[in-house]
Design an enzyme around this catalytic site. Structure first.
Site, PDB file in Angstrom:
ATOM      1  CE1 TYR A 138      22.864 -51.478 138.931  1.00  0.00           C
ATOM      2  CE2 TYR A 138      21.691 -52.536 137.130  1.00  0.00           C
ATOM      3  CZ  TYR A 138      21.747 -51.578 138.116  1.00  0.00           C
ATOM      4  OH  TYR A 138      20.695 -50.718 138.290  1.00  0.00           O
ATOM      5  CE  LYS A 195      26.140 -43.784 153.148  1.00  0.00           C
ATOM      6  NZ  LYS A 195      25.714 -42.512 153.772  1.00  0.00           N
ATOM      7  CG  ASP A 227      23.853 -39.923 152.429  1.00  0.00           C
ATOM      8  OD1 ASP A 227      24.910 -39.606 151.844  1.00  0.00           O
ATOM      9  OD2 ASP A 227      23.814 -40.153 153.654  1.00  0.00           O
ATOM     10  CG  ASP A 251      19.367 -47.728 138.280  1.00  0.00           C
ATOM     11  OD1 ASP A 251      18.911 -47.395 137.177  1.00  0.00           O
ATOM     12  OD2 ASP A 251      18.704 -48.330 139.136  1.00  0.00           O
ATOM     13  CG  ASP A 255      15.056 -43.353 137.437  1.00  0.00           C
ATOM     14  OD1 ASP A 255      15.812 -43.552 136.461  1.00  0.00           O
ATOM     15  OD2 ASP A 255      14.035 -44.033 137.655  1.00  0.00           O
TER      16      ASP A 255
HETATM   17  C1  IPM Z   1      18.414 -48.261 133.585  1.00  0.00           C
HETATM   18  C2  IPM Z   1      17.429 -49.317 133.990  1.00  0.00           C
HETATM   19  C3  IPM Z   1      18.140 -50.659 134.077  1.00  0.00           C
HETATM   20  C4  IPM Z   1      19.228 -50.538 135.140  1.00  0.00           C
HETATM   21  C5  IPM Z   1      17.211 -51.862 134.360  1.00  0.00           C
HETATM   22  C6  IPM Z   1      16.126 -51.969 133.317  1.00  0.00           C
HETATM   23  C7  IPM Z   1      17.969 -53.150 134.497  1.00  0.00           C
HETATM   24  O1  IPM Z   1      16.807 -48.975 135.178  1.00  0.00           O
HETATM   25  O2  IPM Z   1      18.955 -48.349 132.474  1.00  0.00           O
HETATM   26  O3  IPM Z   1      18.643 -47.317 134.346  1.00  0.00           O
HETATM   27  O4  IPM Z   1      18.967 -50.771 136.337  1.00  0.00           O
HETATM   28  O5  IPM Z   1      20.348 -50.218 134.778  1.00  0.00           O
HETATM   29 MN    MN Z   2      17.367 -47.012 135.955  1.00  0.00          MN
END
Ligand code: IPM
Ligand code: MN
Length: 365
Positions: A138, A195, A227, A251, A255
Site C-alpha cells: 500500500y 508469508k 494461507d 486487508d 474480509d
Molecule cells: C479496506 C478497503 C481498502 C483497503 C480499499 C478501499 C483501498 O478494502 O479498508 O479494507 O484495501 O485497505
Molecule cells: Mn478491504
C-alpha cells in the site's frame, strides 16, 4: 464541565451518507446519556465532490483534521470515477498522512445463526486482527515500463520498516495484555500471520516479533502463514485471540473475518494512532446499488462509532453502544444482517432505544 470532542464526519459515497446518519443518531444519544458532546464538521469529499470540482481531498482538510479528536467515515468508491483514485486519495490519504498505523478489526460473532461455519458459535469467534496500516504494497511505490506494449513491465514494492513493524507488533501485545486470557486459556495470545517462507523480506516480521515477544512473557505466541491462517480461521476460529499481520494480508483476512462474524453489515474498523486523531469506518464498501434506498445496514458504522468513543476517551459510552447492538442481535430482535432485511433508519432507531433503555446500567451515579 462536560467534554467536547471535535469530530470530522466524512460520509463519502454510495450508502455512506445513510449509514453515517444512523451512526450519528446513536452518537447523539450516547452524548445525552453519558454527558459529553461533539462538535461535528461535515466534509464533502467523495465522488460527487470530485466530479463537480476535480478535487479529491485537499491538504487543508488533512491539516484541519490533525487538530481534531476523530474522523467518522462512511464509504468511498464510485463506478463513475477511475478505480482507486478516491480510495487512494481519501482512505489511504487519511491512513498515511495521519500515520494511522493500526488498523484494528475486531471479529466477534454475536449469534450462532449469523455464522456460516457449521457448529461454531459466539465462543468460537472472538478475535482481533491488528493490520499494519502504513506500509507493505500500500505504500504506493509502483510503476509501469513500456505501458500498453507486449513488453510491458509492471511492478509494485512491498516495504516493511523495522520501526513500522515493531510498533504494530507492540500494539498487538499490549492489546492482548489488556484483553486478558480468553475463557479457558491461561494466557492471552498473539498470532503472527505472515508469508515469510515465500516473501523473504518478511523475515523482518519474524525477527521483530520474536524480540518483542520476549518482553511479554505473560502473553503466549503463535504463528501461521497467511494461507494456513485462512484455513484455520474457517476450520478452527477459536484458535485466534489477537493476531498481527502486514497490510495486504490484513486487508484480505479481515474480509474473511467479517463473514464469519455475520457479514459486512456488522464489521467495523479503527484506523488508529494511539493518542492522536484517528479514523473509524465500517469495513464494507459504498454499495452504489443500495444508495438512497434506506436498505443498507448501519450496524457496522454504529460499531465504528463505539470504537471511536473508546478512542476519544469515553469507554463506558463505547461499551454501552456495543452492548446495545449485541443485545439486539443476541436476543434475536435483529435476526439478519443482510441489506434490506430492515430499513437503515429502523436499525438506527432500534439501537438508539436499546441504548436509552439500558442507560441506567451503564451510567455511574
Ligand atoms: C479496506 C478497503 C481498502 C483497503 C480499499 C478501499 C483501498 O478494502 O479498508 O479494507 O484495501 O485497505
Ligand atoms: Mn478491504
Amino acid at each position: 464541565m462536560s467534554k467536547v470532542y471535535d469530530i470530522a464526519v466524512l460520509p463519502g459515497d454510495g450508502i455512506g451518507e445513510e449509514v453515517v446518519r444512523e451512526g450519528l443518531r446513536v452518537l447523539s444519544a450516547a452524548e445525552q446519556i453519558f454527558g459529553f458532546s461533539t462538535k461535528r464538521e461535515h466534509l464533502p469529499y467523495g465522488a460527487d465532490h470530485y466530479l463537480k470540482t476535480g478535487e479529491t481531498m485537499p491538504d487543508a482538510a488533512f491539516d484541519r483534521i490533525r487538530h481534531m479528536h476523530a474522523v467518522l467515515l462512511g464509504a468511498i468508491g464510485d463506478p463513475r470515477v477511475e478505480v482507486g483514485k478516491l480510495e487512494f486519495a481519501i482512505i489511504a490519504g487519511l491512513r498515511f498522512k495521519l500515520d494511522l498505523y493500526v488498523n484494528l478489526r475486531p471479529i466477534r460473532l454475536l449469534h450462532e445463526s449469523l455464522c456460516p461455519l457449521k457448529d461454531k458459535g459466539p465462543a468460537d469467534v472472538d478475535m482481533v486482527i491488528c493490520r499494519e496500516n502504513t506500509e507493505d504494497a500500500y505504500a504506493g511505490i509502483y510503476g509501469f515500463l513500456k505501458k500498453g506494449t507486449p513488453d510491458e513491465v509492471a511492478n509494485q514494492t512491498m516495504i516493511y520498516t523495522r520501526r513500522g513493524t515493531e510498533r504494530i507488533i507492540r500494539y498487538a501485545f499490549e492489546l492482548a495484555r489488556k484483553r486478558g486470557p480468553k475463557p479457558g486459556a491461561d494466557k492471552p495470545q498473539v498470532t503472527l500471520i505472515d508469508k515469510a517462507n515465500a516473501v523473504r523480506a518478511q523475515d523482518l516480521w519474524t525477527r521483530t516479533f520474536a524480540e518483542v515477544a520476549a518482553e511479554y512473557p505473560d502473553v503466549k505466541t503463535d504463528h501461521a502463514y497467511i494461507d494456513a491462517a485462512c484455513m484455520w480461521m474457517v476450520k478452527n476460529p477459536e484458535w485466534f485471540d489477537v493476531a498481527v499481520t502486514p497490510n495486504l494480508f490484513g486487508d484480505i483476512i479481515t474480509d474473511l473475518g467479517a463473514m464469519i462474524q455475520g457479514g459486512m453489515g456488522i464489521a467495523a474498523s479503527g484506523n488508529i494512532h494511539p493518542g492522536r486523531v484517528s479514523m473509524f469506518e465500517p469495513i464494507h464498501g459504498s454499495a452504489p446499488k443500495y444508495r438512497g434506498q434506506n436498505k443498507a445496514n448501519p450496524l457496522a458504522t454504529i460499531m465504528a462509532v463505539s470504537m471511536l468513543l473508546d478512542h476519544v476517551g469515553e469507554p463506558e459510552a463505547a461499551k454501552a453502544v456495543e452492548e446495545a447492538v449485541a443485545s439486539l442481535v443476541r436476543s434475536g430482535r435483529i435476526d439478519s444482517l443482510q441489506a434490506g432485511r430492515y430499513a437503515t433508519d429502523e436499525l438506527g432507531k432500534m439501537v438508539e432505544s436499546e441504548l436509552r433503555a439500558n442507560a441506567e446500567k451503564f451510567v455511574r451515579s
